[in-house]
Design an enzyme around this catalytic site. Structure first.
Site, PDB file in Angstrom:
ATOM      1  N   ASN A  67       0.809  -1.232   0.000  1.00 14.64           N
ATOM      2  CA  ASN A  67       0.000   0.000   0.000  1.00 14.64           C
ATOM      3  C   ASN A  67       0.836   1.273   0.000  1.00 14.64           C
ATOM      4  O   ASN A  67       0.372   2.316  -0.444  1.00 14.64           O
ATOM      5  CB  ASN A  67      -1.023  -0.009   1.147  1.00 14.64           C
ATOM      6  CG  ASN A  67      -0.387   0.004   2.508  1.00 14.64           C
ATOM      7  OD1 ASN A  67       0.768  -0.380   2.667  1.00 14.64           O
ATOM      8  ND2 ASN A  67      -1.147   0.415   3.508  1.00 14.64           N
TER       9      ASN A  67
ATOM     10  N   SER B 231      -0.345  -7.181   7.526  1.00 18.16           N
ATOM     11  CA  SER B 231      -1.559  -7.543   8.264  1.00 18.16           C
ATOM     12  C   SER B 231      -1.209  -8.206   9.602  1.00 18.16           C
ATOM     13  O   SER B 231      -0.116  -8.764   9.770  1.00 18.16           O
ATOM     14  CB  SER B 231      -2.403  -8.499   7.428  1.00 18.16           C
ATOM     15  OG  SER B 231      -1.757  -9.763   7.398  1.00 18.16           O
TER      16      SER B 231
ATOM     17  N   GLU C 196       4.431  -3.280  12.475  1.00 15.62           N
ATOM     18  CA  GLU C 196       3.313  -2.352  12.334  1.00 15.62           C
ATOM     19  C   GLU C 196       2.248  -3.129  11.592  1.00 15.62           C
ATOM     20  O   GLU C 196       2.411  -3.450  10.408  1.00 15.62           O
ATOM     21  CB  GLU C 196       3.787  -1.109  11.575  1.00 15.62           C
ATOM     22  CG  GLU C 196       2.823   0.042  11.661  1.00 15.62           C
ATOM     23  CD  GLU C 196       2.057   0.213  10.383  1.00 15.62           C
ATOM     24  OE1 GLU C 196       0.882  -0.209  10.352  1.00 15.62           O
ATOM     25  OE2 GLU C 196       2.632   0.742   9.421  1.00 15.62           O
TER      26      GLU C 196
ATOM     27  N   GLU D  93       8.231   3.365  14.859  1.00 16.21           N
ATOM     28  CA  GLU D  93       9.020   3.554  13.640  1.00 16.21           C
ATOM     29  C   GLU D  93       9.185   5.034  13.327  1.00 16.21           C
ATOM     30  O   GLU D  93       8.636   5.896  13.987  1.00 16.21           O
ATOM     31  CB  GLU D  93       8.314   2.872  12.472  1.00 16.21           C
ATOM     32  CG  GLU D  93       8.240   1.396  12.637  1.00 16.21           C
ATOM     33  CD  GLU D  93       7.994   0.732  11.308  1.00 16.21           C
ATOM     34  OE1 GLU D  93       8.893   0.039  10.829  1.00 16.21           O
ATOM     35  OE2 GLU D  93       6.911   0.941  10.745  1.00 16.21           O
TER      36      GLU D  93
HETATM   37  C1  SIN Z   1       0.306   1.985   6.601  1.00 15.91           C
HETATM   38  O1  SIN Z   1      -0.758   1.933   6.034  1.00 15.91           O
HETATM   39  O2  SIN Z   1       0.860   0.962   6.996  1.00 15.91           O
HETATM   40  C2  SIN Z   1       1.038   3.287   6.843  1.00 15.91           C
HETATM   41  C3  SIN Z   1       0.198   4.465   6.735  1.00 15.91           C
HETATM   42  C4  SIN Z   1       0.935   5.767   6.943  1.00 15.91           C
HETATM   43  O3  SIN Z   1       2.159   5.828   6.953  1.00 15.91           O
HETATM   44  O4  SIN Z   1       0.253   6.766   7.089  1.00 15.91           O
END
Ligand code: SIN
Length: 391
Positions: free
Chosen positions: A64, A143, A164, A372
């Site tokens: 993503n 996930s 994460e 992070e």
């Molecule tokens: C993510 O969807 O894992 C990160 C989203 C973000 O950095 O805002």
């Protein structure tokens, strides 16, 4: 403990068998952990120094954010002095390769940044990067089910791990909110990346007295979105990543509608080639709908009415995950109360966008481990004590 030093030493000898001198020694040592916060030595002839050493890591990233999820990890890893092996998602390998090539052109030595792309061998490579003894730390974004799997694999050699994982972010609009601002925030937060971010709002709770106003203003804006090719300048929202993503979005809409929700906007895939889905608003979504308990990861805003702040906090926290949460309110007391009460790693109050390089990015509960971004550097370092004796 210091007052009862002799007794505690004797207890240690009685239960463990070590000599009384050792027992008393341990008693003093034991109390010192409570007394001493930093590194001074109790012995005049010893000086303690702590150094931090880079570990060497593998970085496993999602589709993503094919670029930013790499640099979020790699920036801290390189700053800590680590080499890294990056495994981008099989859907999106090209940004990783481009970053590695630019690093090479910038003079980063061979072997410091490495990329392993995958196709059918994704599981085998993931396993290797989590189990190989050369790798001392695994950093993963993806996930929650995959995070649990990789955490298990990394445990075989007790690697450092930061994760994460998934979210199910509540987005709350209280009756004292600026509704226009809340609508803007919901659009930024819910529809960013066509709803495919871990910090996207998943459950939008609106207090009953402002519900109709919020729903109508949000519907007006969302109906004006233009879904299409991301290279086309008129496009406001691109496609979903693949057909499986479309299936999940459809399942969540069908499930909510079968339980009494209404479709205010969208609700259908966009005709033609590609996995395009029209941005959707569901109204009066019941609490037992799947969309409340599962992360949709798609462009569906599920509106749920609520009455009281207490009820709201209980609903928002009624989930196994806790990455981000958002709420809109102009009451400063409520802002503190709710921000403190939400069981998440990151809270946006009166904003739908929280992500920056400088924040400690990460979650609680089953949303992750560690932080992070620029706060993540410690995750890539081991502390080593060097005790200098004979001084
Ligand atoms: C993510 O969807 O894992 C990160 C989203 C973000 O950095 O805002």
């Amino acid at each position: 403990m210091q007052e009862h030093h002799d007794d505690l030493g004797k207890i240690i000898t009685l239960e463990n068998g070590k000599t009384l001198a050792e027992g008393k020694g341990e008693s003093a040592y034991s109390a010192s952990f409570i007394e001493v916060k930093h590194i001074p030595s109790p012995f005049p002839s010893i000086r303690n120094v702590v150094i931090k050493q880079p570990v060497g890591c593998s970085i496993l990233t999602p589709w993503n954010f094919p670029s930013a999820m790499i640099t979020r990890k790699l920036g801290a890893a390189l700053a800590a002095g680590c080499t890294a092996i990056i495994k981008p998602s099989p859907e999106t390998p090209f940004s990783a390769l481009a970053i590695a090539e630019l690093a090479r052109r910038a003079g980063v030595p061979d072997g410091v940044i490495n990329v392993v792309t995958t196709q059918k061998n994704v599981e085998a490579v993931g396993r290797e990067l989590c189990q190989n003894k050369i790798v001392k730390k695994v950093s993963f974004t993806g996930s929650t089910p995959v995070a649990k799997l990789l955490y298990g694999l990394a445990s075989s050699t007790l690697k450092k791990v930061s994760i994460e994982a998934g979210g199910n972010a509540p987005f709350i609009v209280f009756d004292d909110a600026d509704v226009e601002k809340a609508v803007e925030g919901a659009i930024a937060c819910k529809f960013r990346g066509s709803g495919q971010t871990c910090v996207c709002a998943n459950r939008i709770y609106v207090q009953s007295s402002v519900y109709a106003d919020f729903a109508s203003k949000l519907s007006e804006k969302v109906a004006a979105f233009r879904v299409g090719n991301g290279l086309d300048e008129a496009t406001t929202h691109g496609p979903l990543i693949h057909e499986k993503a479309i299936d999940k979005v459809k399942r969540h809409i069908d499930d909510a509608v079968s339980r009494g929700a209404q479709v205010l906007v969208g609700g259908q895939r966009v005709r033609g080639a590609g996995s395009f889905f029209s941005p959707t608003i569901l109204s009066d979504v019941p609490l037992d709908a799947a969309i409340n308990t599962e992360e949709t990861f798609g462009p569906v805003a599920a509106l749920i009415k609520f009455e009281t702040e207490e009820e709201m906090i209980a609903l928002a926290n009624d989930t196994d995950v806790g990455l981000a949460g958002y709420f809109f309110s102009r009451d400063v007391g409520r802002v503190w109360r709710v921000a403190e009460a939400l069981e998440v790693g990151m809270v946006g109050t009166n904003t739908g966008l929280i992500s920056h390089a400088t924040i400690p990015f990460g979650g609680v509960k089953e949303s992750g481990l560690g932080r992070e971004g620029s706060h993540g550097i410690e995750e890539y370092l081991n502390q080593k004590l060097i005790a200098f004796g004979g001084i």
